[in-house]
Design a protein around this motif. Structure first.
Motif, mmCIF file in Angstrom:
data_model
loop_
_atom_site.group_PDB
_atom_site.id
_atom_site.type_symbol
_atom_site.label_atom_id
_atom_site.label_comp_id
_atom_site.label_asym_id
_atom_site.label_seq_id
_atom_site.Cartn_x
_atom_site.Cartn_y
_atom_site.Cartn_z
ATOM 1 N N UNK A 56 0.838 -1.197 0.000
ATOM 2 C CA UNK A 56 0.000 0.000 0.000
ATOM 3 C C UNK A 56 0.875 1.251 0.000
ATOM 4 N N UNK A 57 0.356 2.337 -0.574
ATOM 5 C CA UNK A 57 1.087 3.599 -0.574
ATOM 6 C C UNK A 57 1.020 4.251 0.796
ATOM 7 N N UNK A 58 2.125 4.842 1.212
ATOM 8 C CA UNK A 58 2.178 5.636 2.437
ATOM 9 C C UNK A 58 1.933 7.097 2.078
ATOM 10 N N UNK A 59 1.518 7.913 3.041
ATOM 11 C CA UNK A 59 1.324 9.345 2.758
ATOM 12 C C UNK A 59 2.620 10.000 2.292
ATOM 13 N N UNK A 60 2.475 10.978 1.395
ATOM 14 C CA UNK A 60 3.644 11.725 0.912
ATOM 15 C C UNK A 60 4.126 12.680 2.001
ATOM 16 N N UNK A 61 5.432 12.738 2.163
ATOM 17 C CA UNK A 61 6.030 13.633 3.150
ATOM 18 C C UNK A 61 6.196 15.036 2.556
ATOM 19 N N UNK A 62 6.551 15.955 3.407
ATOM 20 C CA UNK A 62 6.580 17.367 3.015
ATOM 21 C C UNK A 62 7.818 17.760 2.222
ATOM 22 N N UNK A 63 8.751 16.825 2.010
ATOM 23 C CA UNK A 63 9.971 17.161 1.287
ATOM 24 C C UNK A 63 9.700 17.721 -0.089
ATOM 25 N N UNK A 64 8.665 17.188 -0.763
ATOM 26 C CA UNK A 64 8.335 17.673 -2.101
ATOM 27 C C UNK A 64 7.940 19.151 -2.049
ATOM 28 N N UNK A 65 7.264 19.559 -0.987
ATOM 29 C CA UNK A 65 6.865 20.952 -0.856
ATOM 30 C C UNK A 65 8.075 21.854 -0.620
ATOM 31 N N UNK A 66 9.051 21.373 0.139
ATOM 32 C CA UNK A 66 10.263 22.160 0.371
ATOM 33 C C UNK A 66 11.017 22.383 -0.944
ATOM 34 N N UNK A 67 11.035 21.359 -1.792
ATOM 35 C CA UNK A 67 11.707 21.502 -3.101
ATOM 36 C C UNK A 67 10.995 22.559 -3.936
ATOM 37 N N UNK A 125 -0.264 16.446 -0.429
ATOM 38 C CA UNK A 125 -1.518 15.664 -0.498
ATOM 39 C C UNK A 125 -2.117 15.602 -1.902
ATOM 40 N N UNK A 126 -2.053 16.724 -2.640
ATOM 41 C CA UNK A 126 -2.619 16.723 -3.993
ATOM 42 C C UNK A 126 -1.838 15.788 -4.913
ATOM 43 N N UNK A 127 -0.524 15.804 -4.800
ATOM 44 C CA UNK A 127 0.292 14.911 -5.628
ATOM 45 C C UNK A 127 0.083 13.457 -5.231
ATOM 46 N N UNK A 128 -0.055 13.206 -3.923
ATOM 47 C CA UNK A 128 -0.318 11.842 -3.461
ATOM 48 C C UNK A 128 -1.622 11.315 -4.040
ATOM 49 N N UNK A 129 -2.642 12.169 -4.074
ATOM 50 C CA UNK A 129 -3.939 11.746 -4.611
ATOM 51 C C UNK A 129 -3.821 11.390 -6.088
ATOM 52 N N UNK A 130 -3.030 12.165 -6.839
ATOM 53 C CA UNK A 130 -2.875 11.876 -8.267
ATOM 54 C C UNK A 130 -2.114 10.573 -8.498
ATOM 55 N N UNK A 131 -1.074 10.336 -7.695
ATOM 56 C CA UNK A 131 -0.310 9.098 -7.854
ATOM 57 C C UNK A 131 -1.166 7.893 -7.465
ATOM 58 N N UNK A 132 -1.976 8.039 -6.396
ATOM 59 C CA UNK A 132 -2.886 6.952 -6.018
ATOM 60 C C UNK A 132 -3.865 6.644 -7.154
ATOM 61 N N UNK A 133 -4.358 7.705 -7.819
ATOM 62 C CA UNK A 133 -5.291 7.507 -8.928
ATOM 63 C C UNK A 133 -4.601 6.789 -10.086
ATOM 64 N N UNK A 134 -3.340 7.163 -10.384
ATOM 65 C CA UNK A 134 -2.590 6.486 -11.446
ATOM 66 C C UNK A 134 -2.322 5.029 -11.085
ATOM 67 N N UNK A 135 -2.016 4.795 -9.834
ATOM 68 C CA UNK A 135 -1.671 3.444 -9.371
ATOM 69 C C UNK A 135 -2.893 2.532 -9.431
ATOM 70 N N UNK A 136 -4.079 3.088 -9.124
ATOM 71 C CA UNK A 136 -5.308 2.318 -9.205
ATOM 72 C C UNK A 136 -5.266 1.092 -8.325
ATOM 73 N N UNK A 137 -5.683 -0.018 -8.877
ATOM 74 C CA UNK A 137 -5.737 -1.282 -8.126
ATOM 75 C C UNK A 137 -4.555 -2.173 -8.487
#
Length: 628
Positions: A546-557, A614-626
């Motif tokens: 399962x995917x874990x929540x995305x950390x804030x490092x992406x936002x710092x970049x 969170x927005x990027x995590x939601x998009x990756x989850x959607x791409x990953x699907x099932x």
């Protein structure tokens, strides 16, 4: 991506007219040179005069490359390229008209002057030939486009030699007229095709041309040495010409002395090598999955060495039978092995040279592209001359042709090891290519459409296995800087691959705050340079699929540099090798999930100013699907 076919380029105006022009140019050059040899036989000149021509003509043709390549590179960078191609093909019409006069009058002096002018025209066209491709092709098309060009060149040279050699045999007393007419008509056809090439903007329109050839030649050679990978790719291409010159120059004598054939059997031997090179060039796109895969270069080098060695052992001495026709040779004992060796040498030569051209094109700035290829032409000329001199010296010293092939095989291995030692990226890519293509079946979706062809971008992806970075690099046409957890970065063997690929190790703030800060600084510097950077925002491999929540490092970049962000997802990796689904012991064996199908999916880029973790995590989850 797999649905694409490089032959589709032959139906597109951005590529087809250029392909026709370069193929007709190579064809016409060889028709002309072989027709001159035919004229010498037609005139009944002595063996000494024919020998003088065969030694003098290559020198006359190649001299302009030494004298004018630097000037040609400057002109090609300064002028709009389709216009320059029209100019050079118009020159070809004039030159071949002069050659036609030489054939009509049967005047060797005129023909040799025209040959020098042909070399000059080829010198001017050379830097344009390969610098056009990066402007009209996307990065994922470079390997396929170069493969088509190399295939077209190989077959054009072969068919041009055959056609030119047959003119006087078939036309008899009409040979001079047929030769003159043929070379002019071919030049006109090339010019007509050139006028269909779409506009290709100049790389450096404000460039001030230096008309002094010597200092400018040194300048372009220095320019080509700025990047180590490009410098050694150029060395590799020049070595390709060295090997090809020695091999093809020895084939006429080899076919008679060592194969026991009629004099024309060398055309068959040359055809085997040329067809092998063409097939190898075309296969590069399939084997590289439409990326600039320099991992094929070591494969090509080692394959060339293996088949050259076997060619020596297949026929190390003089043939026991002589005067064999083509059917008789094919049915003679041991001939099939020799045929396979010649095709194999050509095949792996294609694997060797096509990725090198694509590498030079992908790593060289557009404003310098033509001058870098001018430097390549200068160096190629030197290697060709050296190969001719070595072949001549070998014959004078009594070295047999099989012995020369053996020496060439050993030298090829030494040069390959040298290149791969000083630029470990070649060997790194070979090892990663072998690992990825052996362990997985890759199915990319949306990569070409959504990963930008140039400029900075941040790629974000779920993190499933120790092989994720290699999987992504195998499907993305451009080089990618991967940010990875330092403990994965330090895995034995993999560490060398990751370090050579310029991956960026990172640690958590509690583990090593200094390393974390260095990583963020290096990420920012890479994005500032217009590179692609890929991060795995979960921060660790999934333990349960399962995917874990995305950390804030992406936002710092993105706070420091808000570049476009491309969401990506890996599907099917959890059930493949090297995920944490297997125990450490399980990862050391070949599990039943060997050769698992893995999908790599990319979505359109989002604005780095208006997104967060969170927005990027939601998009990756959607791409990953099932598909864990």
């Amino acid at each position: 991506m797999s649905s694409h076919n490089q032959f589709a380029l032959l139906r597109q105006r951005r590529f087809l007219p250029f392909f026709i022009v370069q193929s007709l140019g190579a064809f016409n050059d060889n028709v002309y040179r072989q027709a001159i040899i035919g004229l010498l036989f037609y005139l009944g000149v002595s063996e000494a005069e024919r020998s003088l021509y065969t030694n003098l003509a290559p020198a006359i043709f190649i001299l302009p490359y030494f004298l004018f390549s630097a000037l040609a590179g400057q002109i090609a960078d300064k002028l709009e390229k389709s216009r320059l191609i029209v100019i050079t093909t118009t020159m070809e019409i004039v030159i071949m008209s002069l050659a036609g006069i030489g054939f009509f009058t049967q005047h060797m002096g005129v023909l040799l002057v025209a040959l020098f002018c042909t070399g000059l025209q080829s010198t001017l066209f050379g830097p344009v030939k390969y610098s056009v491709l990066p402007s009209v092709l996307r990065p994922e098309e470079l390997t396929g486009g170069n493969g088509l060009v190399e295939m077209g060149t190989s077959l054009s040279i072969l068919t041009g030699m055959i056609f030119g050699g047959l003119i006087f045999t078939l036309a008899g007393s009409h040979g001079p007229t047929v030769a003159a007419t043929a070379v002019v008509i071919l030049a006109v056809c090339g010019n007509v095709a050139a006028r269909m090439i779409p506009r290709v903007d100049a790389g450096a329109p404000d460039l001030k041309i230096n008309w002094n050839p010597l200092p400018e030649s040194l300048a372009v050679l220095r320019m080509a040495r700025k990047q180590k990978a490009v410098r050694n790719a150029i060395l590799g291409v020049s070595w390709f010409w060295f090997v090809g010159t020695i091999l093809t120059s020895q084939l006429p004598s080899y076919a008679v002395v060592n194969l026991g054939g009629e004099p024309t059997l060398y055309i068959f031997a040359l055809a085997l090598f040329s067809v092998g090179t063409g097939v190898g060039s075309l296969l590069c796109e399939k084997l590289s999955a439409r990326t600039v895969e320099i991992g094929l270069v070591p494969l090509g080098a080692f394959g060339m060495t293996a088949f050259l060695l076997d060619l020596y052992f297949a026929r190390a001495g003089v043939a026991t039978a002589q005067g064999l026709s083509l059917p008789q040779f094919v049915h003679a004992p041991g001939s099939i092995r020799i045929i396979i060796d010649l095709v194999g040498i050509g095949l792996f030569t294609g694997f060797f040279v096509v990725p090198l051209f694509a590498l030079i094109q992908s790593r060289t700035p557009r404003a310098e592209m033509s001058r870098v290829f001018a430097a390549l032409n200068i160096q190629n000329s030197g290697f060709i001359v050296a190969a001719a001199l070595i072949g001549l010296a070998a014959s004078k010293l009594g070295v047999t042709i099989p012995q020369l092939f053996l020496a060439l095989a050993i030298a090829n291995a030494i040069v390959a090891i040298y290149i791969f030692t000083i630029v470990p990226e070649f060997l790194m890519r070979f090892l990663s290519w072998v690992m990825v293509r052996t362990l997985y079946r890759l199915r990319p979706h949306g990569i070409e459409a959504n990963v930008p062809d140039e400029g900075a971008a941040l790629l974000v992806c779920n993190h499933v296995s120790y092989m994720d970075a290699l999987i992504l690099s195998a499907t993305i046409p451009r080089p990618v800087r991967f940010v990875m957890y330092y403990k994965i970065f330090n895995i034995p063997v993999m560490r060398w691959i990751f370090r050579t690929a310029k991956a960026i190790p990172i640690a958590g703030a509690r583990e090593d705050p200094a390393l974390m800060q260095r990583a963020f600084d290096e990420i920012d510097a890479a994005l500032a340079e217009g590179e692609l950077v890929c991060i795995f925002p979960e921060g660790a491999l999934t333990k349960d699929g399962a995917m874990a929540p995305f950390k804030s490092g992406v936002e710092k970049i993105l706070e420091r540099r808000p570049v476009p962000v491309v969401p990506m997802a890996l599907r099917g990796m959890w059930s493949s090798m090297w995920s944490r689904r297997d125990s450490r012991l399980g990862r050391m064996r070949v599990p039943r999930r060997f050769r698992a199908t893995v999908q790599v999916v990319a979505a359109p880029a989002v604005d780095g100013h208006h997104t967060d973790a969170p927005a990027l995590e939601a998009q990756v989850r959607l791409l990953r699907g099932e598909h864990p």
